[in-house]
Design a protein around this motif. Sequence first.
Motif, mmCIF file in Angstrom:
data_model
loop_
_atom_site.group_PDB
_atom_site.id
_atom_site.type_symbol
_atom_site.label_atom_id
_atom_site.label_comp_id
_atom_site.label_asym_id
_atom_site.label_seq_id
_atom_site.Cartn_x
_atom_site.Cartn_y
_atom_site.Cartn_z
ATOM 1 N N GLU A 18 0.816 -1.208 0.000
ATOM 2 C CA GLU A 18 0.000 0.000 0.000
ATOM 3 C C GLU A 18 0.851 1.259 0.000
ATOM 4 N N TYR A 19 2.020 1.194 0.682
ATOM 5 C CA TYR A 19 2.848 2.396 0.749
ATOM 6 C C TYR A 19 3.472 2.735 -0.600
ATOM 7 N N ASP A 20 3.474 1.770 -1.550
ATOM 8 C CA ASP A 20 3.995 2.076 -2.883
ATOM 9 C C ASP A 20 3.089 3.053 -3.626
ATOM 10 N N PHE A 21 1.795 3.059 -3.279
ATOM 11 C CA PHE A 21 0.851 3.928 -3.980
ATOM 12 C C PHE A 21 0.796 5.337 -3.395
ATOM 13 N N GLY A 22 1.382 5.504 -2.213
ATOM 14 C CA GLY A 22 1.328 6.817 -1.587
ATOM 15 C C GLY A 22 -0.033 7.080 -0.958
ATOM 16 N N PRO A 23 -0.156 8.170 -0.233
ATOM 17 C CA PRO A 23 -1.431 8.479 0.417
ATOM 18 C C PRO A 23 -2.501 8.857 -0.606
ATOM 19 N N ALA A 24 -3.742 8.540 -0.254
ATOM 20 C CA ALA A 24 -4.860 8.901 -1.123
ATOM 21 C C ALA A 24 -5.066 10.414 -1.090
ATOM 22 N N PRO A 25 -5.581 10.990 -2.183
ATOM 23 C CA PRO A 25 -5.829 12.437 -2.193
ATOM 24 C C PRO A 25 -6.820 12.846 -1.099
ATOM 25 N N VAL A 26 -6.604 14.027 -0.570
ATOM 26 C CA VAL A 26 -7.484 14.583 0.473
ATOM 27 C C VAL A 26 -8.302 15.704 -0.143
ATOM 28 N N GLN A 27 -9.606 15.651 0.089
ATOM 29 C CA GLN A 27 -10.475 16.678 -0.472
ATOM 30 C C GLN A 27 -10.246 18.001 0.254
ATOM 31 N N GLY A 28 -10.203 19.089 -0.524
ATOM 32 C CA GLY A 28 -9.956 20.403 0.056
ATOM 33 C C GLY A 28 -11.142 20.923 0.872
ATOM 34 N N ALA A 29 -10.895 22.014 1.566
ATOM 35 C CA ALA A 29 -11.936 22.610 2.418
ATOM 36 C C ALA A 29 -13.020 23.262 1.564
ATOM 37 N N TYR A 30 -14.260 23.257 2.080
ATOM 38 C CA TYR A 30 -15.407 23.866 1.402
ATOM 39 C C TYR A 30 -15.704 25.237 2.009
ATOM 40 N N TYR A 31 -16.228 26.091 1.156
ATOM 41 C CA TYR A 31 -16.755 27.376 1.619
ATOM 42 C C TYR A 31 -18.263 27.243 1.793
ATOM 43 N N ASP A 32 -18.793 27.851 2.856
ATOM 44 C CA ASP A 32 -20.239 27.820 3.111
ATOM 45 C C ASP A 32 -20.891 28.963 2.338
ATOM 46 N N PRO A 33 -21.690 28.655 1.281
ATOM 47 C CA PRO A 33 -22.329 29.743 0.518
ATOM 48 C C PRO A 33 -23.233 30.611 1.392
ATOM 49 N N GLY A 34 -23.951 29.968 2.355
ATOM 50 C CA GLY A 34 -24.826 30.750 3.234
ATOM 51 C C GLY A 34 -24.047 31.723 4.094
ATOM 52 N N ALA A 35 -22.887 31.249 4.613
ATOM 53 C CA ALA A 35 -22.069 32.136 5.435
ATOM 54 C C ALA A 35 -21.522 33.289 4.607
ATOM 55 N N ALA A 36 -21.105 32.972 3.345
ATOM 56 C CA ALA A 36 -20.599 34.047 2.485
ATOM 57 C C ALA A 36 -21.689 35.072 2.206
ATOM 58 N N ALA A 37 -22.921 34.570 1.916
ATOM 59 C CA ALA A 37 -24.033 35.501 1.684
ATOM 60 C C ALA A 37 -24.365 36.266 2.956
ATOM 61 N N GLY A 38 -24.274 35.575 4.123
ATOM 62 C CA GLY A 38 -24.558 36.250 5.395
ATOM 63 C C GLY A 38 -23.593 37.383 5.661
ATOM 64 N N ARG A 39 -22.303 37.168 5.327
ATOM 65 C CA ARG A 39 -21.336 38.248 5.526
ATOM 66 C C ARG A 39 -21.679 39.438 4.646
#
Length: 353
Positions: free
Chosen positions: A309-330
């Motif tokens: 398994e270590y030959d394949f390296g770590p699996a990709p990690v999904q990036g952080a999400y932005y909250d559309p409601g919070a952005a609209a709230g700001r």
Amino acid sequence: MYQMMNEFGTPYSEVEDSMRPKGIGHRHIDKELAVSGMESQILPLVFAGAGAAIGGAVAGTAAGALVGASIGSALGGGMSQANAARKQAEQANAATDRQYYYDTAAWQMKKEQLRSDREHAVLELETRAENEQTVNEYRDALNLQKYNYDVQIRANEQESLDKQFEKSNEIYNVQMDYNAMAEQSAMDQEYHKLEEIKAEARFDDEEIRLQALMDEGKLRALGQSGNTLDQQVHGVWLKAGKRIAAINASVESAGRASRSIIKEIGLDKDTADLQAFASKMLDPGVLPDVIEPIALPYTEWVMPRALEEYDFGPAPVQGAYYDPGAAAGRAWGSTISSIAGMIPSYGKMLDII
């Protein structure tokens, strides 16, 4: 009805839609973005009209309508900013989904590439091992065939040499016997010639002596005596003695010649013996055995280790999400704060009016 089309021009099914990354291009988000676009165009007008109505109802004057229009415009701008912030957050989330989808697909492809490369390396080594085995077996067969052929040649050569040596010995023995017989024959002939010469000499000697006696008898028959008779008789025997001496000298010379010839015959026999010995074949002995072929060595191939398994390296990690409601709230928070700051100014203006 809002529908998204795939690359074949047909609407996405529920299964296809669930497999697509969540971002721009997803029908629910695209629908929301489309609706938010309509809201950004229509709602500011609604808020502006509502603000104007509120201002007119409150003040009952043109100034009140102006205040209401300003508040409505601010509300419409806040709505546009909120929609823009929500849209930007959703686009960022869609980009995050696409990046995660791409990274996951690339990671899976890299795993498949590693597995394929290992399988190809194993297949290549197995093929090389099979080819080496085929070549070595072929060479071993050729070496064994050559060994058997060389063994037959060696046996034939040994048999031929033994026969040649045996025949050479037979010829040598025959030649030696012939040389001895030739020597004996030549010596016998020479002895025979010498005996003939001696016999002839004895015959001549007796004849001379007999003739001398006859001559002496004739002289004595004449009745002579004294010194004259003795001289005549002496002359007869002197003449006979000379002839006998010549015969003896001839016999002696023939004996010397015969001895010389006999010696020469012996030398000729020795020379013939030496020639026969020189022509005699040496004992070939035993020819060396043919060296048996050695089996060709085989390469020890080391197969690639199994992938971990270590030959394949770590699996990709999904990036952080932005909250559309919070952005609209700001965005709404900023708009409300702006309207709150405008109200005292509008109150003073209405008091003045």
